[in-house]
Scaffold this motif. Structure first.
Motif, PDB file in Angstrom:
ATOM      1  N   GLY A 108       0.817  -1.208   0.000  1.00 58.35           N
ATOM      2  CA  GLY A 108       0.000   0.000   0.000  1.00 58.35           C
ATOM      3  C   GLY A 108       0.849   1.256   0.000  1.00 58.35           C
ATOM      4  O   GLY A 108       2.077   1.205  -0.160  1.00 58.35           O
ATOM      5  N   PRO A 109       0.188   2.414   0.205  1.00 54.04           N
ATOM      6  CA  PRO A 109       0.916   3.684   0.160  1.00 54.04           C
ATOM      7  C   PRO A 109       1.952   3.813   1.270  1.00 54.04           C
ATOM      8  O   PRO A 109       1.786   3.213   2.349  1.00 54.04           O
ATOM      9  N   PHE A 110       2.987   4.589   1.003  1.00 51.58           N
ATOM     10  CA  PHE A 110       4.064   4.811   1.978  1.00 51.58           C
ATOM     11  C   PHE A 110       3.512   5.352   3.305  1.00 51.58           C
ATOM     12  O   PHE A 110       3.956   4.940   4.377  1.00 51.58           O
ATOM     13  N   GLU A 111       2.544   6.262   3.219  1.00 48.52           N
ATOM     14  CA  GLU A 111       2.064   6.954   4.418  1.00 48.52           C
ATOM     15  C   GLU A 111       1.578   5.986   5.497  1.00 48.52           C
ATOM     16  O   GLU A 111       1.668   6.277   6.679  1.00 48.52           O
ATOM     17  N   THR A 112       1.061   4.841   5.079  1.00 48.44           N
ATOM     18  CA  THR A 112       0.510   3.894   6.058  1.00 48.44           C
ATOM     19  C   THR A 112       1.257   2.560   6.050  1.00 48.44           C
ATOM     20  O   THR A 112       0.768   1.556   6.554  1.00 48.44           O
ATOM     21  N   TYR A 113       2.456   2.555   5.462  1.00 47.68           N
ATOM     22  CA  TYR A 113       3.208   1.295   5.365  1.00 47.68           C
ATOM     23  C   TYR A 113       3.547   0.798   6.780  1.00 47.68           C
ATOM     24  O   TYR A 113       4.139   1.539   7.584  1.00 47.68           O
ATOM     25  N   PRO A 114       3.167  -0.433   7.128  1.00 48.89           N
ATOM     26  CA  PRO A 114       3.330  -0.891   8.508  1.00 48.89           C
ATOM     27  C   PRO A 114       4.786  -1.077   8.925  1.00 48.89           C
ATOM     28  O   PRO A 114       5.574  -1.674   8.194  1.00 48.89           O
ATOM     29  N   ARG A 115       5.103  -0.606  10.103  1.00 49.71           N
ATOM     30  CA  ARG A 115       6.450  -0.689  10.672  1.00 49.71           C
ATOM     31  C   ARG A 115       6.962  -2.139  10.716  1.00 49.71           C
ATOM     32  O   ARG A 115       8.151  -2.400  10.517  1.00 49.71           O
ATOM     33  N   LYS A 116       6.036  -3.096  10.977  1.00 46.52           N
ATOM     34  CA  LYS A 116       6.499  -4.500  11.133  1.00 46.52           C
ATOM     35  C   LYS A 116       7.142  -5.028   9.847  1.00 46.52           C
ATOM     36  O   LYS A 116       8.122  -5.776   9.885  1.00 46.52           O
ATOM     37  N   TYR A 117       6.605  -4.634   8.680  1.00 47.33           N
ATOM     38  CA  TYR A 117       7.209  -5.108   7.424  1.00 47.33           C
ATOM     39  C   TYR A 117       8.534  -4.388   7.165  1.00 47.33           C
ATOM     40  O   TYR A 117       9.491  -4.961   6.660  1.00 47.33           O
ATOM     41  N   TRP A 118       8.569  -3.106   7.498  1.00 43.86           N
ATOM     42  CA  TRP A 118       9.824  -2.342   7.387  1.00 43.86           C
ATOM     43  C   TRP A 118      10.911  -3.030   8.213  1.00 43.86           C
ATOM     44  O   TRP A 118      12.013  -3.309   7.737  1.00 43.86           O
ATOM     45  N   ASP A 119      10.567  -3.328   9.480  1.00 48.24           N
ATOM     46  CA  ASP A 119      11.552  -3.937  10.392  1.00 48.24           C
ATOM     47  C   ASP A 119      12.045  -5.282   9.861  1.00 48.24           C
ATOM     48  O   ASP A 119      13.231  -5.586   9.912  1.00 48.24           O
ATOM     49  N   GLU A 120      11.099  -6.080   9.356  1.00 52.04           N
ATOM     50  CA  GLU A 120      11.450  -7.423   8.859  1.00 52.04           C
ATOM     51  C   GLU A 120      12.474  -7.343   7.728  1.00 52.04           C
ATOM     52  O   GLU A 120      13.483  -8.046   7.729  1.00 52.04           O
ATOM     53  N   VAL A 121      12.200  -6.471   6.765  1.00 48.78           N
ATOM     54  CA  VAL A 121      13.077  -6.377   5.581  1.00 48.78           C
ATOM     55  C   VAL A 121      14.430  -5.785   5.963  1.00 48.78           C
ATOM     56  O   VAL A 121      15.483  -6.298   5.548  1.00 48.78           O
ATOM     57  N   ILE A 122      14.420  -4.730   6.768  1.00 47.86           N
ATOM     58  CA  ILE A 122      15.691  -4.115   7.184  1.00 47.86           C
ATOM     59  C   ILE A 122      16.491  -5.131   8.010  1.00 47.86           C
ATOM     60  O   ILE A 122      17.718  -5.231   7.882  1.00 47.86           O
ATOM     61  N   ASP A 123      15.803  -5.900   8.826  1.00 49.88           N
ATOM     62  CA  ASP A 123      16.480  -6.862   9.700  1.00 49.88           C
ATOM     63  C   ASP A 123      17.236  -7.926   8.891  1.00 49.88           C
ATOM     64  O   ASP A 123      18.346  -8.297   9.239  1.00 49.88           O
ATOM     65  N   VAL A 124      16.628  -8.408   7.822  1.00 51.91           N
ATOM     66  CA  VAL A 124      17.306  -9.423   6.996  1.00 51.91           C
ATOM     67  C   VAL A 124      18.319  -8.754   6.057  1.00 51.91           C
ATOM     68  O   VAL A 124      19.499  -9.118   6.032  1.00 51.91           O
ATOM     69  N   ASN A 125      17.865  -7.763   5.295  1.00 50.30           N
ATOM     70  CA  ASN A 125      18.675  -7.246   4.182  1.00 50.30           C
ATOM     71  C   ASN A 125      19.843  -6.369   4.622  1.00 50.30           C
ATOM     72  O   ASN A 125      20.830  -6.255   3.902  1.00 50.30           O
ATOM     73  N   LEU A 126      19.711  -5.725   5.786  1.00 49.50           N
ATOM     74  CA  LEU A 126      20.775  -4.809   6.191  1.00 49.50           C
ATOM     75  C   LEU A 126      21.432  -5.269   7.507  1.00 49.50           C
ATOM     76  O   LEU A 126      22.641  -5.495   7.557  1.00 49.50           O
ATOM     77  N   THR A 127      20.604  -5.451   8.539  1.00 44.60           N
ATOM     78  CA  THR A 127      21.170  -5.897   9.815  1.00 44.60           C
ATOM     79  C   THR A 127      21.771  -7.294   9.670  1.00 44.60           C
ATOM     80  O   THR A 127      22.821  -7.597  10.255  1.00 44.60           O
ATOM     81  N   GLY A 128      21.116  -8.143   8.878  1.00 49.13           N
ATOM     82  CA  GLY A 128      21.636  -9.499   8.658  1.00 49.13           C
ATOM     83  C   GLY A 128      23.018  -9.468   8.015  1.00 49.13           C
ATOM     84  O   GLY A 128      23.915 -10.234   8.385  1.00 49.13           O
ATOM     85  N   VAL A 129      23.205  -8.568   7.075  1.00 49.22           N
ATOM     86  CA  VAL A 129      24.516  -8.440   6.419  1.00 49.22           C
ATOM     87  C   VAL A 129      25.546  -7.951   7.435  1.00 49.22           C
ATOM     88  O   VAL A 129      26.673  -8.464   7.501  1.00 49.22           O
ATOM     89  N   MET A 130      25.138  -6.975   8.241  1.00 48.21           N
ATOM     90  CA  MET A 130      26.051  -6.453   9.269  1.00 48.21           C
ATOM     91  C   MET A 130      26.496  -7.590  10.200  1.00 48.21           C
ATOM     92  O   MET A 130      27.676  -7.746  10.498  1.00 48.21           O
ATOM     93  N   GLN A 131      25.526  -8.419  10.592  1.00 48.69           N
ATOM     94  CA  GLN A 131      25.871  -9.510  11.527  1.00 48.69           C
ATOM     95  C   GLN A 131      26.789 -10.552  10.884  1.00 48.69           C
ATOM     96  O   GLN A 131      27.728 -11.030  11.520  1.00 48.69           O
ATOM     97  N   CYS A 132      26.527 -10.894   9.627  1.00 45.82           N
ATOM     98  CA  CYS A 132      27.388 -11.862   8.936  1.00 45.82           C
ATOM     99  C   CYS A 132      28.797 -11.296   8.794  1.00 45.82           C
ATOM    100  O   CYS A 132      29.787 -12.026   8.921  1.00 45.82           O
ATOM    101  N   CYS A 133      28.887  -9.991   8.537  1.00 46.73           N
ATOM    102  CA  CYS A 133      30.215  -9.369   8.429  1.00 46.73           C
ATOM    103  C   CYS A 133      30.911  -9.395   9.792  1.00 46.73           C
ATOM    104  O   CYS A 133      32.123  -9.650   9.867  1.00 46.73           O
TER     105      CYS A 133
END
Ligand SMILES: NC(=O)c1ccc[n+]([C@@H]2O[C@H](COP(=O)([O-])OP(=O)(O)OC[C@H]3O[C@@H](n4cnc5c(N)ncnc54)[C@H](OP(=O)(O)O)[C@@H]3O)[C@@H](O)[C@H]2O)c1
Length: 272
Positions: A108-133
């Protein structure tokens, strides 16, 4: 003659190595003589591994370790180092996105994009990379060598063009937007790469991003593909094996003077 692109006997970790591209990289690198350790979020037996990678069961091993779980990454890496030694290459390939087939709020629109999906994607795609490094890169630094390859996306360099997705609303009557966290996470990778490239340069650990365009798969809508291909200078999506070369190059000694870079393999999508 020395083969400067050789990956023979290099120990290579591929996160998410059972997925579409990860299994391609694992299969290719093992076929070139590397020993590949796949870090998977789901358990996978030796029999399943042999069935998925016929004839390569001795060169590919799957560890059960989510990139979101640092303890599991540590445990897998301790075992890997005991069996094969400290990895030479880490391919941070695991990644997730909001699924186009997912719920309306995920797309859906950015204005109402749920935080839980944001957290999930950032957690795998960015934080996950940081942890593997942290877990694997630090061991490479301890050995004074290594190559880290972060798998990015053209949507980490440019914004998704929402016009490509407009057909969805026309077709389904529900607003559809390509969601924000994937783009933000892949953009974050570019500077995580530069940060670590400079941080670990004195330890001879090289860190680069590979930015990929879209791969040809069956699960795209015809309307999307038609509009998308208009925007790709080469006029086609990538074949599944067209990223193997750049990954092998960055894993090999052919790229020993490259660090902190972003190698773009996108059929020209970001060139105009
Ligand atoms: N395909 C493309 O067109 C394209 C274009 C540009 C960039 N990329 C990037 O290329 C990479 C691979 O994409 P793909 O198309 O091969 O996707 P994919 O088939 O969905 O594979 C992703 C893999 O990551 C794994 N994974 C997800 N969360 C994980 C976690 N927490 N820990 C460990 N593994 C996890 C998945 O595990 P499961 O097997 O359990 O689901 C899956 O095997 C991603 O970083 C993606 O952003 C892809």
């Amino acid at each position: 003659m020395t083969d400067i692109f050789s990956v023979k006997d290099k120990v290579i970790v591929v996160t998410g190595g059972l997925g579409q591209l990860g299994s391609q990289f694992s299969q290719w690198l093992a076929s070139q003589g590397a020993r590949v350790a796949i870090y998977s979020r789901r358990p996978f037996s030796a029999e399943q591994t042999e069935a998925k990678f016929p004839g390569l069961g001795k060169r590919i091993v799957v560890y059960h370790a989510s990139v979101q779980d640092k303890d599991a990454l540590e445990a897998a890496t301790r075992q890997l180092v005991a069996e094969w030694g400290t990895p030479h290459v880490l391919i941070n390939n695991a990644g997730i996105d909001s699924k186009p087939s997912g719920s309306a709020d995920q797309n859906g629109p950015f204005e109402t994009y749920p935080r839980k999906y944001w957290d999930e994607v950032i957690d795998v795609n960015l934080t996950g990379v940081m942890q593997c490094c942290q877990v694997i890169g630090s061991r490479m630094a301890g050995q004074g060598r290594g190559s880290i390859i972060n798998v990015g996306s053209m949507y980490g360099m440019v914004s998704p063009n929402q016009a490509l997705y407009a057909y969805r609303e026309k077709r389904d009557g529900v607003p559809f937007f390509k969601a924000v966290p994937y783009a933000a996470s892949k953009a974050g990778l570019l500077n995580l790469t530069r940060y670590l490239a400079t941080y670990w340069a004195p330890k001879n650990v090289r860190v680069n991003t590979v930015t990929f365009g879209g791969v040809k798969t069956a699960n795209f809508d015809k309307e999307f593909i038609e509009a998308f291909l208009q925007r790709v200078p080469l006029g086609r999506q990538a074949e599944i094996d067209e990223f193997n070369g750049v990954v092998q190059f960055l894993a090999s000694d052919a790229s020993t003077y490259m660090t902190g870079s972003n190698v773009v393999v996108d059929g020209g999508f970001t060139a105009w």
